[in-house]
Scaffold this motif. Structure first.
Motif, PDB file in Angstrom:
ATOM      1  N   ASP A 170       0.829  -1.201   0.000  1.00 33.06           N
ATOM      2  CA  ASP A 170       0.000   0.000   0.000  1.00 33.06           C
ATOM      3  C   ASP A 170       0.867   1.256   0.000  1.00 33.06           C
ATOM      4  O   ASP A 170       0.520   2.264  -0.630  1.00 33.06           O
ATOM      5  CB  ASP A 170      -0.933   0.007   1.205  1.00 33.06           C
ATOM      6  CG  ASP A 170      -2.032  -1.039   1.098  1.00 33.06           C
ATOM      7  OD1 ASP A 170      -2.213  -1.618   0.011  1.00 33.06           O
ATOM      8  OD2 ASP A 170      -2.707  -1.293   2.119  1.00 33.06           O
ATOM      9  N   ASP A 171       2.001   1.206   0.713  1.00 29.95           N
ATOM     10  CA  ASP A 171       2.900   2.363   0.735  1.00 29.95           C
ATOM     11  C   ASP A 171       3.458   2.644  -0.650  1.00 29.95           C
ATOM     12  O   ASP A 171       3.554   3.809  -1.062  1.00 29.95           O
ATOM     13  CB  ASP A 171       4.052   2.115   1.714  1.00 29.95           C
ATOM     14  CG  ASP A 171       3.630   2.251   3.171  1.00 29.95           C
ATOM     15  OD1 ASP A 171       2.558   2.826   3.419  1.00 29.95           O
ATOM     16  OD2 ASP A 171       4.387   1.788   4.048  1.00 29.95           O
ATOM     17  N   LEU A 172       3.841   1.590  -1.383  1.00 28.35           N
ATOM     18  CA  LEU A 172       4.365   1.790  -2.731  1.00 28.35           C
ATOM     19  C   LEU A 172       3.272   2.304  -3.652  1.00 28.35           C
ATOM     20  O   LEU A 172       3.521   3.202  -4.475  1.00 28.35           O
ATOM     21  CB  LEU A 172       4.945   0.482  -3.277  1.00 28.35           C
ATOM     22  CG  LEU A 172       5.521   0.560  -4.700  1.00 28.35           C
ATOM     23  CD1 LEU A 172       6.623   1.614  -4.798  1.00 28.35           C
ATOM     24  CD2 LEU A 172       6.038  -0.804  -5.150  1.00 28.35           C
ATOM     25  N   ARG A 173       2.070   1.781  -3.524  1.00 29.03           N
ATOM     26  CA  ARG A 173       0.964   2.251  -4.363  1.00 29.03           C
ATOM     27  C   ARG A 173       0.702   3.741  -4.122  1.00 29.03           C
ATOM     28  O   ARG A 173       0.507   4.503  -5.073  1.00 29.03           O
ATOM     29  CB  ARG A 173      -0.289   1.433  -4.087  1.00 29.03           C
ATOM     30  CG  ARG A 173      -1.484   1.840  -4.940  1.00 29.03           C
ATOM     31  CD  ARG A 173      -2.659   0.910  -4.719  1.00 29.03           C
ATOM     32  NE  ARG A 173      -3.123   0.940  -3.338  1.00 29.03           N
ATOM     33  CZ  ARG A 173      -4.093   0.157  -2.846  1.00 29.03           C
ATOM     34  NH1 ARG A 173      -4.686  -0.722  -3.649  1.00 29.03           N
ATOM     35  NH2 ARG A 173      -4.447   0.236  -1.591  1.00 29.03           N
ATOM     36  N   ARG A 174       0.713   4.166  -2.868  1.00 25.61           N
ATOM     37  CA  ARG A 174       0.512   5.587  -2.562  1.00 25.61           C
ATOM     38  C   ARG A 174       1.640   6.433  -3.132  1.00 25.61           C
ATOM     39  O   ARG A 174       1.411   7.537  -3.634  1.00 25.61           O
ATOM     40  CB  ARG A 174       0.411   5.792  -1.046  1.00 25.61           C
ATOM     41  CG  ARG A 174      -0.945   5.421  -0.462  1.00 25.61           C
ATOM     42  CD  ARG A 174      -1.079   5.913   0.974  1.00 25.61           C
ATOM     43  NE  ARG A 174      -0.185   5.184   1.870  1.00 25.61           N
ATOM     44  CZ  ARG A 174      -0.514   4.073   2.513  1.00 25.61           C
ATOM     45  NH1 ARG A 174      -1.724   3.553   2.357  1.00 25.61           N
ATOM     46  NH2 ARG A 174       0.349   3.478   3.318  1.00 25.61           N
ATOM     47  N   ALA A 175       2.869   5.925  -3.068  1.00 28.75           N
ATOM     48  CA  ALA A 175       4.003   6.669  -3.606  1.00 28.75           C
ATOM     49  C   ALA A 175       3.909   6.797  -5.123  1.00 28.75           C
ATOM     50  O   ALA A 175       4.221   7.851  -5.693  1.00 28.75           O
ATOM     51  CB  ALA A 175       5.310   5.985  -3.212  1.00 28.75           C
ATOM     52  N   MET A 176       3.492   5.732  -5.797  1.00 28.62           N
ATOM     53  CA  MET A 176       3.293   5.794  -7.240  1.00 28.62           C
ATOM     54  C   MET A 176       2.270   6.871  -7.592  1.00 28.62           C
ATOM     55  O   MET A 176       2.460   7.645  -8.549  1.00 28.62           O
ATOM     56  CB  MET A 176       2.824   4.445  -7.773  1.00 28.62           C
ATOM     57  CG  MET A 176       3.868   3.355  -7.786  1.00 28.62           C
ATOM     58  SD  MET A 176       3.130   1.816  -8.454  1.00 28.62           S
ATOM     59  CE  MET A 176       4.538   0.707  -8.415  1.00 28.62           C
ATOM     60  N   LEU A 228       9.376   4.369  -3.155  1.00 25.66           N
ATOM     61  CA  LEU A 228       9.510   4.455  -4.607  1.00 25.66           C
ATOM     62  C   LEU A 228      10.983   4.370  -5.025  1.00 25.66           C
ATOM     63  O   LEU A 228      11.313   3.768  -6.056  1.00 25.66           O
ATOM     64  CB  LEU A 228       8.878   5.749  -5.111  1.00 25.66           C
ATOM     65  CG  LEU A 228       8.548   5.817  -6.605  1.00 25.66           C
ATOM     66  CD1 LEU A 228       7.622   4.685  -7.024  1.00 25.66           C
ATOM     67  CD2 LEU A 228       7.924   7.167  -6.958  1.00 25.66           C
ATOM     68  N   ALA A 229      11.864   4.947  -4.223  1.00 31.26           N
ATOM     69  CA  ALA A 229      13.297   4.873  -4.528  1.00 31.26           C
ATOM     70  C   ALA A 229      13.771   3.426  -4.518  1.00 31.26           C
ATOM     71  O   ALA A 229      14.542   3.008  -5.396  1.00 31.26           O
ATOM     72  CB  ALA A 229      14.088   5.700  -3.521  1.00 31.26           C
ATOM     73  N   ALA A 230      13.313   2.654  -3.545  1.00 28.95           N
ATOM     74  CA  ALA A 230      13.694   1.240  -3.491  1.00 28.95           C
ATOM     75  C   ALA A 230      13.174   0.502  -4.719  1.00 28.95           C
ATOM     76  O   ALA A 230      13.865  -0.336  -5.298  1.00 28.95           O
ATOM     77  CB  ALA A 230      13.158   0.616  -2.207  1.00 28.95           C
ATOM     78  N   HIS A 231      11.961   0.811  -5.133  1.00 27.50           N
ATOM     79  CA  HIS A 231      11.364   0.175  -6.304  1.00 27.50           C
ATOM     80  C   HIS A 231      12.137   0.531  -7.578  1.00 27.50           C
ATOM     81  O   HIS A 231      12.297  -0.301  -8.471  1.00 27.50           O
ATOM     82  CB  HIS A 231       9.912   0.616  -6.428  1.00 27.50           C
ATOM     83  CG  HIS A 231       9.126  -0.107  -7.470  1.00 27.50           C
ATOM     84  ND1 HIS A 231       8.980  -1.466  -7.497  1.00 27.50           N
ATOM     85  CD2 HIS A 231       8.439   0.355  -8.558  1.00 27.50           C
ATOM     86  CE1 HIS A 231       8.233  -1.829  -8.527  1.00 27.50           C
ATOM     87  NE2 HIS A 231       7.903  -0.733  -9.188  1.00 27.50           N
ATOM     88  N   TYR A 232      12.614   1.769  -7.654  1.00 29.10           N
ATOM     89  CA  TYR A 232      13.325   2.250  -8.825  1.00 29.10           C
ATOM     90  C   TYR A 232      14.827   1.953  -8.781  1.00 29.10           C
ATOM     91  O   TYR A 232      15.529   2.184  -9.759  1.00 29.10           O
ATOM     92  CB  TYR A 232      13.143   3.760  -8.962  1.00 29.10           C
ATOM     93  CG  TYR A 232      11.777   4.215  -9.442  1.00 29.10           C
ATOM     94  CD1 TYR A 232      10.816   3.313  -9.893  1.00 29.10           C
ATOM     95  CD2 TYR A 232      11.449   5.577  -9.450  1.00 29.10           C
ATOM     96  CE1 TYR A 232       9.579   3.750 -10.337  1.00 29.10           C
ATOM     97  CE2 TYR A 232      10.218   6.027  -9.900  1.00 29.10           C
ATOM     98  CZ  TYR A 232       9.279   5.106 -10.334  1.00 29.10           C
ATOM     99  OH  TYR A 232       8.052   5.548 -10.774  1.00 29.10           O
TER     100      TYR A 232
END
Length: 301
Positions: A36-42, A75-79
Protein backbone atom coordinates in the motif's frame (compact mmCIF):
# COMPACT_ATOMS: atom_id res chain seq x y z
CA UNK A 1 -3.87 23.50 -1.17
CA UNK A 2 -5.66 25.04 -4.16
CA UNK A 3 -2.78 24.02 -6.42
CA UNK A 4 -2.83 20.44 -5.13
CA UNK A 5 -6.59 20.31 -5.66
CA UNK A 6 -6.13 21.50 -9.23
CA UNK A 7 -3.38 18.94 -9.91
CA UNK A 8 -5.32 16.02 -8.48
CA UNK A 9 -8.43 16.98 -10.42
CA UNK A 10 -6.92 18.11 -13.72
CA UNK A 11 -3.87 15.86 -14.03
CA UNK A 12 -5.67 12.91 -12.46
CA UNK A 13 -8.32 13.03 -15.17
CA UNK A 14 -5.99 14.02 -18.03
CA UNK A 15 -3.52 11.22 -17.30
CA UNK A 16 -5.98 8.68 -15.91
CA UNK A 17 -4.48 8.07 -12.45
CA UNK A 18 -7.13 9.69 -10.28
CA UNK A 19 -8.34 6.39 -8.80
CA UNK A 20 -4.95 4.66 -8.62
CA UNK A 21 -4.91 4.76 -4.81
CA UNK A 22 -7.55 2.01 -5.04
CA UNK A 23 -5.82 0.02 -7.81
CA UNK A 24 -6.15 -3.70 -7.01
CA UNK A 25 -5.25 -5.41 -10.30
CA UNK A 26 -1.76 -6.40 -9.11
CA UNK A 27 -1.24 -10.00 -7.94
CA UNK A 28 0.43 -9.41 -4.58
CA UNK A 29 1.48 -13.04 -4.25
CA UNK A 30 3.62 -12.65 -7.37
CA UNK A 31 4.54 -9.03 -6.59
CA UNK A 32 4.76 -8.78 -2.79
CA UNK A 33 6.75 -5.55 -3.17
CA UNK A 34 3.54 -3.84 -4.34
CA UNK A 35 2.55 -2.65 -0.89
CA UNK A 36 0.00 0.00 0.00
CA UNK A 37 2.90 2.36 0.73
CA UNK A 38 4.37 1.79 -2.73
CA UNK A 39 0.96 2.25 -4.36
CA UNK A 40 0.51 5.59 -2.56
CA UNK A 41 4.00 6.67 -3.61
CA UNK A 42 3.29 5.79 -7.24
CA UNK A 43 0.14 7.92 -7.07
CA UNK A 44 2.03 10.82 -5.50
CA UNK A 45 4.91 10.95 -8.00
CA UNK A 46 3.07 12.71 -10.87
CA UNK A 47 1.49 15.13 -8.39
CA UNK A 48 4.92 16.11 -7.06
CA UNK A 49 6.21 16.40 -10.61
CA UNK A 50 3.35 18.65 -11.76
CA UNK A 51 3.74 20.77 -8.59
CA UNK A 52 7.37 21.39 -9.51
CA UNK A 53 6.44 22.61 -12.99
CA UNK A 54 3.92 25.03 -11.48
CA UNK A 55 6.31 26.17 -8.69
CA UNK A 56 9.19 26.87 -11.08
CA UNK A 57 7.04 28.00 -14.01
CA UNK A 58 8.63 25.18 -15.96
CA UNK A 59 8.10 24.09 -19.52
CA UNK A 60 5.17 21.81 -20.28
CA UNK A 61 7.58 19.90 -22.55
CA UNK A 62 9.14 18.56 -19.35
CA UNK A 63 6.15 16.27 -18.98
CA UNK A 64 7.72 14.23 -21.79
CA UNK A 65 11.38 15.30 -21.82
CA UNK A 66 12.38 15.90 -18.20
CA UNK A 67 15.45 14.20 -16.76
CA UNK A 68 14.17 14.45 -13.18
CA UNK A 69 11.46 12.98 -10.99
CA UNK A 70 10.46 12.70 -7.32
CA UNK A 71 10.71 9.69 -5.03
CA UNK A 72 10.25 8.75 -1.39
CA UNK A 73 11.90 5.76 0.30
CA UNK A 74 9.37 3.22 -1.02
CA UNK A 75 9.51 4.46 -4.61
CA UNK A 76 13.30 4.87 -4.53
CA UNK A 77 13.69 1.24 -3.49
CA UNK A 78 11.36 0.17 -6.30
CA UNK A 79 13.32 2.25 -8.83
CA UNK A 80 16.76 1.27 -7.50
CA UNK A 81 17.62 4.87 -6.61
CA UNK A 82 19.98 5.27 -3.62
CA UNK A 83 18.34 8.18 -1.82
CA UNK A 84 20.86 8.07 1.05
CA UNK A 85 23.09 10.30 -1.11
CA UNK A 86 20.45 13.05 -1.28
CA UNK A 87 20.65 14.18 2.34
CA UNK A 88 17.68 15.16 4.51
CA UNK A 89 14.14 15.84 3.30
CA UNK A 90 11.53 17.76 5.27
CA UNK A 91 8.71 15.49 4.10
CA UNK A 92 10.42 12.30 2.96
CA UNK A 93 10.39 13.16 -0.76
CA UNK A 94 13.43 13.89 -2.90
CA UNK A 95 13.94 15.45 -6.31
CA UNK A 96 16.16 13.16 -8.39
CA UNK A 97 18.03 14.99 -11.15
CA UNK A 98 19.63 13.05 -14.01
CA UNK A 99 17.10 10.31 -13.34
CA UNK A 100 17.51 8.83 -16.81
CA UNK A 101 20.45 6.85 -15.42
CA UNK A 102 17.87 4.97 -13.37
CA UNK A 103 15.47 4.63 -16.29
CA UNK A 104 13.17 7.39 -15.00
CA UNK A 105 12.33 11.01 -15.74
CA UNK A 106 9.12 12.72 -16.86
CA UNK A 107 5.72 11.10 -17.09
CA UNK A 108 6.49 8.26 -19.47
CA UNK A 109 8.66 6.26 -17.05
CA UNK A 110 6.44 6.66 -13.97
CA UNK A 111 5.39 3.40 -12.38
CA UNK A 112 1.84 4.63 -11.79
CA UNK A 113 1.12 4.66 -15.54
CA UNK A 114 3.10 1.51 -16.31
CA UNK A 115 1.21 -0.36 -13.58
CA UNK A 116 -2.24 1.04 -14.32
CA UNK A 117 -1.88 -0.07 -17.94
CA UNK A 118 -0.83 -3.65 -17.23
CA UNK A 119 -3.25 -6.57 -16.73
CA UNK A 120 -1.48 -7.85 -13.61
CA UNK A 121 0.78 -10.77 -14.56
CA UNK A 122 2.17 -9.40 -17.80
CA UNK A 123 2.70 -6.10 -19.49
CA UNK A 124 0.36 -4.73 -22.16
CA UNK A 125 2.01 -2.89 -25.06
CA UNK A 126 -1.51 -2.26 -26.36
CA UNK A 127 -2.77 -0.59 -23.17
CA UNK A 128 0.45 1.29 -22.59
CA UNK A 129 0.59 2.40 -26.21
CA UNK A 130 -3.04 3.46 -26.11
CA UNK A 131 -2.30 5.55 -23.01
CA UNK A 132 0.49 7.39 -24.86
CA UNK A 133 -1.58 7.91 -28.00
CA UNK A 134 -4.71 9.03 -26.14
CA UNK A 135 -3.50 10.84 -23.00
CA UNK A 136 -0.22 12.29 -24.29
CA UNK A 137 -0.83 12.82 -28.02
CA UNK A 138 -4.59 13.34 -28.00
CA UNK A 139 -5.58 10.77 -30.62
CA UNK A 140 -8.88 8.90 -30.48
CA UNK A 141 -8.61 5.14 -30.91
CA UNK A 142 -11.91 3.22 -31.27
CA UNK A 143 -12.69 0.35 -28.93
CA UNK A 144 -11.64 -3.11 -30.21
CA UNK A 145 -14.24 -5.35 -31.89
CA UNK A 146 -16.18 -7.51 -29.46
CA UNK A 147 -15.01 -10.75 -31.05
CA UNK A 148 -11.26 -10.10 -30.64
CA UNK A 149 -9.73 -12.96 -28.60
CA UNK A 150 -8.04 -12.14 -25.32
CA UNK A 151 -4.29 -12.62 -24.95
CA UNK A 152 -3.03 -14.83 -22.08
CA UNK A 153 -3.06 -12.86 -18.85
CA UNK A 154 0.28 -14.23 -17.61
CA UNK A 155 3.72 -13.85 -19.24
CA UNK A 156 4.63 -17.34 -18.14
CA UNK A 157 1.71 -18.83 -20.10
CA UNK A 158 2.62 -17.45 -23.52
CA UNK A 159 4.36 -20.69 -24.50
CA UNK A 160 7.33 -20.42 -26.84
CA UNK A 161 6.32 -17.01 -28.17
CA UNK A 162 7.33 -13.68 -26.73
CA UNK A 163 4.61 -11.11 -26.11
CA UNK A 164 5.88 -9.21 -29.15
CA UNK A 165 5.48 -12.34 -31.33
CA UNK A 166 2.04 -13.03 -29.86
CA UNK A 167 0.96 -9.50 -30.75
CA UNK A 168 2.31 -9.88 -34.29
CA UNK A 169 0.11 -12.97 -34.74
CA UNK A 170 -2.82 -11.11 -33.19
CA UNK A 171 -2.25 -8.18 -35.58
CA UNK A 172 -2.53 -10.50 -38.57
CA UNK A 173 -6.30 -10.28 -38.14
CA UNK A 174 -7.36 -7.42 -40.48
CA UNK A 175 -9.95 -6.24 -37.96
CA UNK A 176 -7.13 -5.66 -35.43
CA UNK A 177 -4.34 -4.41 -37.67
CA UNK A 178 -5.46 -0.83 -38.27
CA UNK A 179 -5.60 0.16 -34.59
CA UNK A 180 -2.62 -1.95 -33.54
CA UNK A 181 -0.47 -0.28 -36.15
CA UNK A 182 -1.34 3.10 -34.63
CA UNK A 183 -0.59 2.23 -31.00
CA UNK A 184 1.59 -0.86 -30.64
CA UNK A 185 4.98 0.71 -31.29
CA UNK A 186 4.27 3.25 -28.54
CA UNK A 187 3.75 0.39 -26.07
CA UNK A 188 6.55 -1.98 -27.08
CA UNK A 189 9.16 0.58 -26.01
CA UNK A 190 8.04 0.02 -22.40
CA UNK A 191 8.90 -3.68 -22.36
CA UNK A 192 11.97 -2.89 -20.24
CA UNK A 193 9.44 -2.27 -17.46
CA UNK A 194 7.46 -5.11 -15.90
CA UNK A 195 3.83 -5.22 -14.76
CA UNK A 196 4.42 -2.89 -11.80
CA UNK A 197 6.88 -0.62 -13.58
CA UNK A 198 9.99 -2.40 -12.34
CA UNK A 199 13.00 -2.44 -14.64
CA UNK A 200 13.76 -5.86 -16.07
CA UNK A 201 15.82 -7.71 -18.68
CA UNK A 202 13.57 -10.79 -18.91
CA UNK A 203 9.80 -11.29 -18.79
CA UNK A 204 8.03 -13.53 -16.28
CA UNK A 205 8.49 -16.48 -18.65
CA UNK A 206 12.26 -15.95 -18.69
CA UNK A 207 12.40 -14.57 -22.23
CA UNK A 208 14.83 -11.76 -23.03
CA UNK A 209 13.26 -8.34 -23.39
CA UNK A 210 13.17 -6.53 -26.73
CA UNK A 211 12.07 -2.88 -26.51
CA UNK A 212 12.75 -1.66 -30.04
CA UNK A 213 9.91 -0.21 -32.08
CA UNK A 214 9.15 1.03 -35.58
CA UNK A 215 7.16 4.24 -35.27
CA UNK A 216 4.46 5.49 -37.67
CA UNK A 217 7.02 7.54 -39.64
CA UNK A 218 8.97 4.28 -40.25
CA UNK A 219 11.81 5.40 -37.97
CA UNK A 220 13.18 2.96 -35.41
CA UNK A 221 13.70 3.60 -31.72
CA UNK A 222 14.76 1.77 -28.59
CA UNK A 223 13.01 2.08 -25.25
CA UNK A 224 11.59 5.23 -23.72
CA UNK A 225 14.43 7.35 -25.09
CA UNK A 226 13.46 6.24 -28.59
CA UNK A 227 9.87 7.26 -27.90
CA UNK A 228 10.92 10.64 -26.52
CA UNK A 229 13.06 11.27 -29.59
CA UNK A 230 10.14 10.39 -31.87
CA UNK A 231 7.72 12.67 -30.01
CA UNK A 232 10.19 15.57 -30.05
CA UNK A 233 10.83 15.11 -33.75
CA UNK A 234 7.37 14.30 -35.08
CA UNK A 235 4.65 14.79 -32.48
CA UNK A 236 5.60 17.62 -30.14
CA UNK A 237 2.97 19.89 -31.70
CA UNK A 238 0.34 17.20 -31.09
CA UNK A 239 1.27 17.01 -27.42
CA UNK A 240 1.21 20.80 -27.03
CA UNK A 241 -2.14 21.11 -28.80
CA UNK A 242 -3.66 18.33 -26.69
CA UNK A 243 -2.40 19.87 -23.45
CA UNK A 244 -3.84 23.26 -24.42
CA UNK A 245 -7.20 21.70 -25.15
CA UNK A 246 -7.32 19.73 -21.91
CA UNK A 247 -6.32 22.73 -19.80
CA UNK A 248 -8.74 25.09 -21.54
CA UNK A 249 -11.64 22.64 -21.21
CA UNK A 250 -10.84 22.28 -17.51
CA UNK A 251 -10.64 26.03 -17.02
CA UNK A 252 -13.95 26.61 -18.78
CA UNK A 253 -15.65 23.68 -17.09
CA UNK A 254 -17.12 22.42 -20.35
CA UNK A 255 -16.36 20.63 -23.60
CA UNK A 256 -14.63 22.73 -26.21
CA UNK A 257 -16.52 24.26 -29.12
CA UNK A 258 -15.58 25.46 -32.59
CA UNK A 259 -15.57 29.02 -31.23
CA UNK A 260 -12.66 28.05 -28.95
CA UNK A 261 -10.30 27.29 -31.83
CA UNK A 262 -8.88 30.85 -32.17
CA UNK A 263 -8.09 30.82 -28.45
CA UNK A 264 -6.30 27.49 -28.74
CA UNK A 265 -4.24 28.84 -31.63
CA UNK A 266 -3.24 31.83 -29.47
CA UNK A 267 -2.29 29.49 -26.63
CA UNK A 268 -0.01 27.48 -28.90
CA UNK A 269 1.57 30.68 -30.22
CA UNK A 270 2.12 31.97 -26.68
CA UNK A 271 3.82 28.74 -25.67
CA UNK A 272 6.09 28.78 -28.72
CA UNK A 273 7.24 32.33 -27.92
CA UNK A 274 7.67 31.72 -24.18
CA UNK A 275 9.70 28.50 -23.94
CA UNK A 276 6.44 26.63 -23.34
CA UNK A 277 6.14 28.03 -19.80
CA UNK A 278 3.11 26.92 -17.81
CA UNK A 279 2.19 30.23 -16.15
CA UNK A 280 1.69 32.09 -19.41
CA UNK A 281 -0.82 29.48 -20.49
CA UNK A 282 -2.85 29.88 -17.30
CA UNK A 283 -2.76 33.67 -17.59
CA UNK A 284 -4.14 33.50 -21.12
CA UNK A 285 -7.01 31.28 -20.05
CA UNK A 286 -8.08 33.29 -16.99
CA UNK A 287 -7.94 36.53 -18.98
CA UNK A 288 -9.98 35.14 -21.86
CA UNK A 289 -13.53 36.27 -22.49
CA UNK A 290 -14.75 32.68 -22.43
CA UNK A 291 -13.30 32.14 -18.95
CA UNK A 292 -14.52 35.48 -17.56
CA UNK A 293 -18.04 34.70 -18.76
CA UNK A 294 -18.04 31.28 -17.11
CA UNK A 295 -18.17 30.31 -13.47
CA UNK A 296 -14.73 30.23 -11.88
CA UNK A 297 -13.26 27.14 -10.24
CA UNK A 298 -12.22 27.31 -6.60
CA UNK A 299 -9.22 25.04 -7.23
CA UNK A 300 -7.84 26.88 -10.28
CA UNK A 301 -4.18 27.71 -9.51
Amino acid sequence: RRVLGFIREFAGNWLGFRRFEHHNAVDRDRFPQFTDDLRRAMYEEPIRFFSEIIRTDGSILDFVDADYTFVNAALAAHYGIPIDRFGDSHDGWYKVDESNRFGRGGLLAMAVFLTANSPGLRTSPVKRGNWVVKQILGEHIPAPPAAVPELPSDDSKLGDLTLRQTLERHRADPSCAACHDRIESFGLVFEQYGPIGERRVRDLGGREIDSHAVFPDSSRGEGIEGLRDYIRRERQSDFVDHFCRKLLAYGLGRSLQLSDEPGIAKMRSKLASDDHRFAGLVEMIVASEAFLNKRTRSDWP
